[in-house]
Design an enzyme around this catalytic site. Structure first.
Site, PDB file in Angstrom:
ATOM      1  N   LYS A   1       0.813  -1.223   0.000  1.00  0.00           N
ATOM      2  CA  LYS A   1       0.000   0.000   0.000  1.00  0.00           C
ATOM      3  C   LYS A   1       0.839   1.262   0.000  1.00  0.00           C
ATOM      4  O   LYS A   1       0.495   2.249  -0.606  1.00  0.00           O
ATOM      5  CB  LYS A   1      -0.794   0.038   1.317  1.00  0.00           C
TER       6      LYS A   1
ATOM      7  N   SER B   1       3.040  -4.609   9.767  1.00  0.00           N
ATOM      8  CA  SER B   1       3.318  -4.994  11.164  1.00  0.00           C
ATOM      9  C   SER B   1       4.667  -5.688  11.296  1.00  0.00           C
ATOM     10  O   SER B   1       5.345  -5.563  12.312  1.00  0.00           O
ATOM     11  CB  SER B   1       2.220  -5.920  11.679  1.00  0.00           C
ATOM     12  N   THR B   2       5.050  -6.451  10.263  1.00  0.00           N
ATOM     13  CA  THR B   2       6.290  -7.226  10.365  1.00  0.00           C
ATOM     14  C   THR B   2       7.450  -6.345  10.817  1.00  0.00           C
ATOM     15  O   THR B   2       8.204  -6.708  11.725  1.00  0.00           O
ATOM     16  CB  THR B   2       6.626  -7.864   9.000  1.00  0.00           C
TER      17      THR B   2
ATOM     18  N   GLU C   1       8.576 -15.925  26.465  1.00  0.00           N
ATOM     19  CA  GLU C   1       7.464 -14.978  26.505  1.00  0.00           C
ATOM     20  C   GLU C   1       6.241 -15.637  27.124  1.00  0.00           C
ATOM     21  O   GLU C   1       6.209 -16.854  27.319  1.00  0.00           O
ATOM     22  CB  GLU C   1       7.157 -14.472  25.094  1.00  0.00           C
TER      23      GLU C   1
ATOM     24  N   ASP D   1      -7.906  -5.164   4.834  1.00  0.00           N
ATOM     25  CA  ASP D   1      -8.300  -5.124   3.413  1.00  0.00           C
ATOM     26  C   ASP D   1      -8.493  -6.518   2.827  1.00  0.00           C
ATOM     27  O   ASP D   1      -9.440  -6.766   2.078  1.00  0.00           O
ATOM     28  CB  ASP D   1      -7.239  -4.382   2.572  1.00  0.00           C
TER      29      ASP D   1
ATOM     30  N   HIS E   1      -2.704  -5.899  23.054  1.00  0.00           N
ATOM     31  CA  HIS E   1      -1.403  -5.995  23.713  1.00  0.00           C
ATOM     32  C   HIS E   1      -1.486  -5.214  25.009  1.00  0.00           C
ATOM     33  O   HIS E   1      -1.977  -4.091  25.028  1.00  0.00           O
ATOM     34  CB  HIS E   1      -0.293  -5.435  22.822  1.00  0.00           C
TER      35      HIS E   1
ATOM     36  N   ARG F   1      -1.390 -12.914  27.397  1.00  0.00           N
ATOM     37  CA  ARG F   1      -1.700 -11.506  27.172  1.00  0.00           C
ATOM     38  C   ARG F   1      -3.123 -11.096  27.522  1.00  0.00           C
ATOM     39  O   ARG F   1      -3.340 -10.000  28.022  1.00  0.00           O
ATOM     40  CB  ARG F   1      -1.562 -11.198  25.687  1.00  0.00           C
TER      41      ARG F   1
ATOM     42  N   HIS G   1      -3.927  -5.266  18.950  1.00  0.00           N
ATOM     43  CA  HIS G   1      -2.596  -5.689  18.528  1.00  0.00           C
ATOM     44  C   HIS G   1      -2.602  -6.761  17.443  1.00  0.00           C
ATOM     45  O   HIS G   1      -1.795  -6.730  16.527  1.00  0.00           O
ATOM     46  CB  HIS G   1      -1.876  -6.215  19.771  1.00  0.00           C
TER      47      HIS G   1
ATOM     48  N   GLU H   1      -1.249 -12.800   8.824  1.00  0.00           N
ATOM     49  CA  GLU H   1      -2.267 -12.370   9.792  1.00  0.00           C
ATOM     50  C   GLU H   1      -3.666 -12.295   9.178  1.00  0.00           C
ATOM     51  O   GLU H   1      -4.673 -12.397   9.881  1.00  0.00           O
ATOM     52  CB  GLU H   1      -1.859 -11.014  10.390  1.00  0.00           C
TER      53      GLU H   1
ATOM     54  N   ARG I   1      -3.926 -15.923  20.502  1.00  0.00           N
ATOM     55  CA  ARG I   1      -2.602 -16.199  19.922  1.00  0.00           C
ATOM     56  C   ARG I   1      -1.539 -16.206  21.004  1.00  0.00           C
ATOM     57  O   ARG I   1      -1.475 -15.306  21.834  1.00  0.00           O
ATOM     58  CB  ARG I   1      -2.247 -15.110  18.917  1.00  0.00           C
TER      59      ARG I   1
HETATM   60  C1  LIG Z   1       4.251  -3.659  17.262  1.00  0.00           C
HETATM   61  C2  LIG Z   1       4.102  -5.115  16.902  1.00  0.00           C
HETATM   62  C3  LIG Z   1       4.927  -6.058  17.481  1.00  0.00           C
HETATM   63  C4  LIG Z   1       4.774  -7.414  17.149  1.00  0.00           C
HETATM   64  N1  LIG Z   1       5.653  -8.324  17.684  1.00  0.00           N
HETATM   65  C5  LIG Z   1       5.582  -9.612  17.269  1.00  0.00           C
HETATM   66  C6  LIG Z   1       6.545 -10.563  17.688  1.00  0.00           C
HETATM   67  O1  LIG Z   1       7.478 -10.245  18.428  1.00  0.00           O
HETATM   68  N2  LIG Z   1       6.424 -11.832  17.244  1.00  0.00           N
HETATM   69  C7  LIG Z   1       5.419 -12.242  16.412  1.00  0.00           C
HETATM   70  O2  LIG Z   1       5.359 -13.427  16.035  1.00  0.00           O
HETATM   71  N3  LIG Z   1       4.498 -11.356  16.000  1.00  0.00           N
HETATM   72  C8  LIG Z   1       4.563 -10.058  16.388  1.00  0.00           C
HETATM   73  N4  LIG Z   1       3.636  -9.171  15.941  1.00  0.00           N
HETATM   74  C9  LIG Z   1       2.641  -9.626  14.974  1.00  0.00           C
HETATM   75  C10 LIG Z   1       3.325  -9.820  13.629  1.00  0.00           C
HETATM   76  O3  LIG Z   1       4.252  -8.786  13.439  1.00  0.00           O
HETATM   77  C11 LIG Z   1       2.321  -9.793  12.503  1.00  0.00           C
HETATM   78  O4  LIG Z   1       1.282 -10.709  12.747  1.00  0.00           O
HETATM   79  C12 LIG Z   1       2.989 -10.188  11.188  1.00  0.00           C
HETATM   80  O5  LIG Z   1       4.119  -9.389  10.969  1.00  0.00           O
HETATM   81  C13 LIG Z   1       2.017 -10.036  10.043  1.00  0.00           C
HETATM   82  O6  LIG Z   1       2.718 -10.199   8.852  1.00  0.00           O
HETATM   83  P1  LIG Z   1       1.943 -10.180   7.488  1.00  0.00           P
HETATM   84  O7  LIG Z   1       2.951 -10.437   6.441  1.00  0.00           O
HETATM   85  O8  LIG Z   1       0.754 -11.028   7.573  1.00  0.00           O
HETATM   86  O9  LIG Z   1       1.394  -8.667   7.388  1.00  0.00           O
HETATM   87  P2  LIG Z   1       2.137  -7.218   7.524  1.00  0.00           P
HETATM   88  O10 LIG Z   1       3.556  -7.344   7.930  1.00  0.00           O
HETATM   89  O11 LIG Z   1       1.240  -6.395   8.352  1.00  0.00           O
HETATM   90  O12 LIG Z   1       2.121  -6.727   6.033  1.00  0.00           O
HETATM   91  C14 LIG Z   1       0.912  -6.391   5.392  1.00  0.00           C
HETATM   92  C15 LIG Z   1       1.245  -5.972   3.983  1.00  0.00           C
HETATM   93  O13 LIG Z   1       0.054  -5.890   3.222  1.00  0.00           O
HETATM   94  C16 LIG Z   1       0.040  -4.690   2.487  1.00  0.00           C
HETATM   95  N5  LIG Z   1      -1.357  -4.368   2.222  1.00  0.00           N
HETATM   96  C17 LIG Z   1      -2.396  -4.318   3.098  1.00  0.00           C
HETATM   97  N6  LIG Z   1      -3.533  -4.012   2.446  1.00  0.00           N
HETATM   98  C18 LIG Z   1      -3.196  -3.866   1.138  1.00  0.00           C
HETATM   99  C19 LIG Z   1      -3.922  -3.530  -0.030  1.00  0.00           C
HETATM  100  N7  LIG Z   1      -5.234  -3.268   0.002  1.00  0.00           N
HETATM  101  N8  LIG Z   1      -3.257  -3.443  -1.205  1.00  0.00           N
HETATM  102  C20 LIG Z   1      -1.923  -3.678  -1.266  1.00  0.00           C
HETATM  103  N9  LIG Z   1      -1.189  -4.013  -0.190  1.00  0.00           N
HETATM  104  C21 LIG Z   1      -1.824  -4.102   0.991  1.00  0.00           C
HETATM  105  C22 LIG Z   1       0.775  -3.703   3.373  1.00  0.00           C
HETATM  106  O14 LIG Z   1       1.225  -2.612   2.599  1.00  0.00           O
HETATM  107  C23 LIG Z   1       1.895  -4.597   3.875  1.00  0.00           C
HETATM  108  O15 LIG Z   1       2.904  -4.675   2.893  1.00  0.00           O
HETATM  109  C24 LIG Z   1       3.767  -7.818  16.261  1.00  0.00           C
HETATM  110  C25 LIG Z   1       2.936  -6.860  15.692  1.00  0.00           C
HETATM  111  C26 LIG Z   1       3.094  -5.526  15.997  1.00  0.00           C
HETATM  112  C27 LIG Z   1       2.199  -4.504  15.362  1.00  0.00           C
END
Ligand SMILES: Cc1cc2nc3c(=O)[nH]c(=O)nc-3n(C[C@H](O)[C@H](O)[C@H](O)COP(=O)(O)OP(=O)(O)OC[C@H]3O[C@@H](n4cnc5c(N)ncnc54)[C@H](O)[C@@H]3O)c2cc1C
Length: 540
Positions: A42, A49-50, A125, A226, A247, A293, A354, A378, A389
């Site tokens: 986006k 979040s990653t 954790e 989305d 969280h 949590r 969170h 996610e 979780r």
């Molecule tokens: C502050 C924080 C700390 C965390 N700590 C941990 C941890 O220590 N260990 C753990 O296991 N988990 C942790 N989590 C959870 C974990 O980070 C997330 O669940 C994980 O990173 C999700 O990865 P993802 O690839 O599914 O999505 P994300 O990393 O959220 O990526 C989503 C992607 O989708 C794209 N996107 C979204 N909608 C659209 C659209 N309509 N069109 C085009 N692109 C779109 C975004 O641009 C982004 O690139 C944490 C989360 C947060 C917020």
């Protein structure tokens, strides 16, 4: 009235991956040697979040630990709603997923043992019975994301499209074509070029969670559900959306928009204190600060409401300063920017939305209900998390199911299907909005009533209130959507309100308290609901 748009740009790939976090980029790297892949994000590629994950990734890597213990801990945290097959599958693929990341070059933190050998440092954790969380100091997500992005930029078969927002999935049914329905691509808003068509025989939702539906959230701005909303509009089932994880500890400071204080701080001895300095977690759970949590978040919510306090405090200042700085360099530095030195004083914290435990229903190959459409990370509901979780299982899920999706996609026929004629995005009857305030107002309203009525503690009456408001907002936003040209904010709002509706409907269906869903009207767990996720199917 604007003239009809003559033509949308059309892109053709073997696989379209919507999302560039741990899930999307891992999948892209697995596919790249064999398929032409488009990855959308986006905003900037790292913004998800990653990048912000601090604590780490769970996997069984210690001799004293076992796969069985990891499975058991996950099932316990999931409060009777995990799909055990999915839990076993994920846990068993954990060690290989970490090795894969190491091979890519992720700089995980290591330690030197007494005999001089070097091994990965494992932290512990909440909910984990062993030390099994691999990390890169306290900025694990950044280390993972930077490595994946670096590799993806170098891979010849991966095309990255930043600032591209998927609007909706394109299916044969929507095109009015005969034959079995399947996903064939997506309409995508290129922020600088209008709505384009991305055509691909395989489409993967890797769009992250939906925590931005709440006023306070640890997530970056793009976590607006989305993928869940797009899949729902395309006819896919969505499950367990009542289980939104809060969280317990986000920094409480007006300028720190969503800065999370990792659970690892409690894992390493951090104590939660009331404003008068008294500890309180032992009154809620014998595990104290290491309770899961949901229990910690509810305890904080309870104490804040009881005392009318704005926040509680997290204190690790009793540990040596070097230990604190060594383990939590990012948190230490960031807090200093806001005027708090965690080596010397307690930190003000509040809970914040969170993690989205539910999502688009998938199988062990990451397939959704719609042929040609996959969901990973996610956005997906794999059954791993159940009603709650366990910390650090989510990045693991991204890695494991990215691999599973890749294997399934690669097992399919390699012949490229004939290109379809897909109509251009029709903007002939819309104009630029002259009332952006409607969007910003509805964003604020939605997120506030979700926080107040569908938050950490729920009641049936509050849920009904929220449902009433969501119905009104949905009608208003639908009307707005059909009159005005799409923008990122409007698309996100449209998706958020749809996800809010699904969360409320799931919460209304669950007449018990379990895991992350806590309602004062049904405060007990109902054993008859064991093993029964809440699954919603779109109608019409
Ligand atoms: C502050 C924080 C700390 C965390 N700590 C941990 C941890 O220590 N260990 C753990 O296991 N988990 C942790 N989590 C959870 C974990 O980070 C997330 O669940 C994980 O990173 C999700 O990865 P993802 O690839 O599914 O999505 P994300 O990393 O959220 O990526 C989503 C992607 O989708 C794209 N996107 C979204 N909608 C659209 C659209 N309509 N069109 C085009 N692109 C779109 C975004 O641009 C982004 O690139 C944490 C989360 C947060 C917020």
């Amino acid at each position: 009235m604007t003239p009809p748009q003559a033509k949308s740009a059309v892109h053709h790939h073997d696989v379209l991956i919507i999302g560039s976090g741990a899930a999307g980029l891992s999948l892209a790297l697995h596919l790249a040697p064999h398929r032409r892949v488009a990855v959308l994000s986006k905003g900037p590629i790292t913004e998800g979040s990653t990048f912000y994950a601090q604590g780490g990734i769970s996997a069984v890597l210690d001799d004293k630990d076992s796969l069985e213990a990891h499975v058991r801990d996950t099932l316990t945290a999931g409060a009777g709603l995990c799909d055990e097959r999915s839990v076993r599958y994920t846990v068993e693929h954990g060690p290989a997923s970490i090795r894969w990341l190491q091979d890519l070059g992720v700089p995980f933190t290591e330690e030197t043992l007494a005999d001089g050998s070097i091994q990965l440092h494992l932290t512990r954790e909440g909910g984990h019975s062993h030390r099994r969380v691999v990390h890169a100091a306290d900025a694990t997500g950044r280390a993972v994301e930077d490595t994946l992005v670096g590799q993806a930029r170098r891979a010849p078969n991966i095309e990255l499209f930043e600032q591209h927002i998927a609007v909706d999935l394109i299916t044969r049914e929507k095109l009015g074509l005969d034959g079995p329905n399947r996903c064939v691509g997506a309409y995508v808003l290129d922020r600088s070029n209008g709505v384009e068509i991305f055509q691909a025989p395989c489409v993967v939702l890797a769009t992250g969670g939906a925590s931005k539906v709440y006023l306070y959230s640890s997530n970056p701005d793009g976590s607006t559900g989305d993928g869940i909303a797009m899949a729902w509009r395309a006819g896919c089932r969505v499950a367990n959306m009542e289980f939104m994880q809060f969280h317990p500890t986000c920094l409480y400071h007006p300028r720190a928009k969503s800065f999370l204080i990792s659970e690892a701080v409690r894992g390493e001895g951090g104590r939660l204190l009331l404003p008068d300095g008294q500890p309180f977690m032992h009154r809620f759970d014998p595990r104290g600060e290491l309770a899961p949590r949901d229990i910690v978040a509810r305890a904080i919510d309870h104490e804040m409401k009881r005392l009318g306090a704005d926040c509680v405090y997290l204190d690790i200042s009793h540990k040596p300063a070097e230990f604190v700085k060594g383990h939590f360099p990012t948190i230490h530095e960031r807090c200093l920017e806001f005027g708090f030195d965690i080596t010397r004083e307690p930190l003000p914290v509040v809970p914040a939305a969170h993690y989205t435990c539910g999502g688009v229903v998938t199988d062990l190959d990451a397939r959704t209900d719609l042929e040609g459409l996959y969901a990973i990370g996610e956005t997906a509901y794999t059954g791993l998390h159940g009603a709650n979780r366990m910390a650090s299982n989510s990045l693991l899920e991204c890695l494991v199911f990215a691999r599973a999706a890749a294997e399934h996609i690669l097992s399919r026929d390699t012949a490229t299907p004939p290109a379809l004629t897909i109509p251009a995005w029709d903007e002939s009857r819309v104009t630029d909005s002259d009332e952006e305030v409607v969007v910003s107002h509805n964003w604020d309203e939605l997120r506030r009533f979700m926080w107040d009525y569908v938050g950490i503690v729920r009641t049936t009456k509050r849920l009904e209130r929220a449902q009433h408001r969501v119905d009104l907002l949905m009608a208003e936003i639908d009307e707005y959507y059909s009159h005005f040209r799409v923008t990122n904010d409007l698309l996100e709002l449209r998706n958020l309100v749809m996800v809010a509706d699904i969360i409320i409907r799931c919460a209304m269906q669950r007449r018990e308290s379990r895991g992350l869903h806590y309602t004062l009207d049904y405060p007990e767990r109902d054993p008859a609901q064991d093993g029964r996720p809440t699954v919603l199917k779109p109608t019409g």
